[in-house]
Enzyme design. Structure first.
Site, PDB file in Angstrom:
ATOM      1  N   HIS A   1      44.510  97.699  15.584  1.00 37.74           N
ATOM      2  CA  HIS A   1      44.727  96.328  16.067  1.00 37.74           C
ATOM      3  C   HIS A   1      45.046  95.345  14.943  1.00 37.74           C
ATOM      4  CE1 HIS A   1      42.517  97.960  19.709  1.00 37.74           C
ATOM      5  NE2 HIS A   1      43.763  97.741  20.074  1.00 37.74           N
TER       6      HIS A   1
ATOM      7  N   ASP B   1      43.155  97.195  26.860  1.00 36.87           N
ATOM      8  CA  ASP B   1      41.806  97.104  26.288  1.00 36.87           C
ATOM      9  C   ASP B   1      41.543  95.757  25.621  1.00 36.87           C
ATOM     10  OD1 ASP B   1      42.563  97.488  23.237  1.00 36.87           O
ATOM     11  OD2 ASP B   1      43.725  98.925  24.384  1.00 36.87           O
TER      12      ASP B   1
ATOM     13  N   ASP C   1      54.838  96.187  35.620  1.00 34.86           N
ATOM     14  CA  ASP C   1      55.552  97.090  34.725  1.00 34.86           C
ATOM     15  C   ASP C   1      56.265  96.291  33.628  1.00 34.86           C
ATOM     16  OD1 ASP C   1      57.034  99.042  33.526  1.00 34.86           O
ATOM     17  OD2 ASP C   1      58.026  99.727  35.366  1.00 34.86           O
TER      18      ASP C   1
ATOM     19  N   ASP D   1      52.080  97.711  22.766  1.00 40.10           N
ATOM     20  CA  ASP D   1      50.836  98.460  22.554  1.00 40.10           C
ATOM     21  C   ASP D   1      50.712  99.483  23.684  1.00 40.10           C
ATOM     22  OD1 ASP D   1      48.319  99.340  21.977  1.00 40.10           O
ATOM     23  OD2 ASP D   1      47.318  97.419  22.271  1.00 40.10           O
TER      24      ASP D   1
HETATM   25  N1  AG3 Z   1      47.666 102.571  22.278  1.00 41.48           N
HETATM   26  C1  AG3 Z   1      47.879 103.971  22.260  1.00 41.48           C
HETATM   27  C2  AG3 Z   1      48.360 104.540  20.979  1.00 41.48           C
HETATM   28  C3  AG3 Z   1      48.795 105.980  21.101  1.00 41.48           C
HETATM   29  C4  AG3 Z   1      47.695 106.920  21.326  1.00 41.48           C
HETATM   30  N2  AG3 Z   1      48.205 108.232  21.410  1.00 41.48           N
HETATM   31  C5  AG3 Z   1      47.468 109.334  21.238  1.00 41.48           C
HETATM   32  N3  AG3 Z   1      46.209 109.241  20.945  1.00 41.48           N
HETATM   33  N4  AG3 Z   1      48.063 110.489  21.350  1.00 41.48           N
HETATM   34  C6  AG3 Z   1      46.372 102.208  21.841  1.00 41.48           C
HETATM   35  C7  AG3 Z   1      45.734 101.182  22.631  1.00 41.48           C
HETATM   36  C8  AG3 Z   1      45.002 100.275  21.726  1.00 41.48           C
HETATM   37  N5  AG3 Z   1      45.083  98.941  22.156  1.00 41.48           N
END
Ligand code: AG3
Length: 283
Positions: A63, A87, A138, A157
């Site tokens: 983050h 999140d 979406d 994100d």
């Molecule tokens: N966003 C996901 C990032 C990729 C995760 N991929 C994986 N573990 N294969 C993260 C959310 C955080 N706000």
């Protein structure tokens, strides 16, 4: 004593496991499988379709790196669009800048937001900031319907480009991002990992698309111990500003934000890529 473990497949022949104290919640939403756990080592964490998204122990790295790199490149950013990020961790970092006026967050799955607010207050507690507007729709459709030059910064994100995340890795999506960004606009996107082959393929595809649309398209790295291989990337695409030559070190430091991972040296250092990664991106 029950011996409970969360196990994730990092590749066909590699698994990663976390010892679980308790499973807090599990459901199949309209879009994906959502699970929340408590562990000794990583604190609370949550997964989507069997992939770790956030753990209490290492979420600060992801983050901080998605937010502070573009904010230190253009400290005048006022209007921000976050795509995904249910999140709330990315929004939390953005709300630390008093001069940001507007943060729109577009998350397809309302359940991720509701459950994060319940189980992950350490990431979700700034979603109620008065500058934040939540849209449960979406992201692909949202950017298609946006007016030109609506945002100074877009942070994507997203999950991996499987199931719900897929549209956020398309040329059409990136073209709309370009169109709705202001003249010195920046796009930062979750860019997968160079290490295991199936992630590296997606990394390469995303980079090829971005560099055809944006005059500046770079990739920067960070350590995320709970994502496959621990070596992860963000893409930095922009209309004008270069993250290194346009870095506003003094201005960013004058904001006096206390960070645990990001600093002005990491800002530049993160863009220095290992040779095997450069080769994969360029070939
Ligand atoms: N966003 C996901 C990032 C990729 C995760 N991929 C994986 N573990 N294969 C993260 C959310 C955080 N706000």
């Amino acid at each position: 004593m029950l011996d409970l473990w969360y196990t994730e497949n990092w590749s066909k022949n590699t698994k990663f496991s976390i010892k679980i104290k308790e499973q807090l919640h599990s459901e199949q939403s309209e879009f994906q499988k959502i699970d929340f756990f408590i562990s000794e080592e990583y604190g609370r964490f949550f997964t989507l379709d069997g992939l770790v998204m956030v753990t209490e122990k290492d979420e600060f790295i992801y983050h901080e790196m998605i937010t502070h790199v573009p904010m230190a490149t253009n400290p005048n950013i006022k209007k921000v669009l976050v795509i995904g990020g249910g999140d709330g961790g990315t929004v939390r970092e953005l709300t630390r800048y008093n001069h940001i006026e507007k943060i729109d967050m577009v998350e397809i799955d309302e359940r991720v937001v509701k459950l994060s607010q319940k189980y992950l207050p350490f990431t979700a507690d700034k979603l109620t900031d008065s500058r934040v507007t939540l849209f449960f729709q979406d992201g692909l459709k949202f950017v298609d319907e946006c007016l030109d030059e609506s945002y100074d910064l877009i942070l994507v994100d997203s999950t991996d480009p499987i199931s719900v995340g897929e549209g956020l890795f398309t040329t059409e999506f990136y073209q709309n991002c370009f169109r709705i960004l202001s003249k010195d606009g920046i796009l930062v996107n979750q860019h997968e990992s160079p290490y295991f082959e199936h992630f590296a393929k997606e990394m390469k595809k995303a980079h090829d698309k971005l560099k055809n649309i944006f005059p500046i398209a770079k990739v920067y790295q960070f350590h995320q111990p709970t994502y496959a291989s621990g070596h992860w990337l963000f893409g930095f695409a922009s209309k004008k500003l270069d993250p290194i030559t346009d870095q506003k070190k003094e201005i960013w430091e004058s904001f006096n934000l206390k960070t645990k991972y990001y600093n002005s040296d990491i800002h530049c250092g993160a863009f220095a890529l290992p040779n095997y990664v450069k080769e994969k991106l360029e070939k």
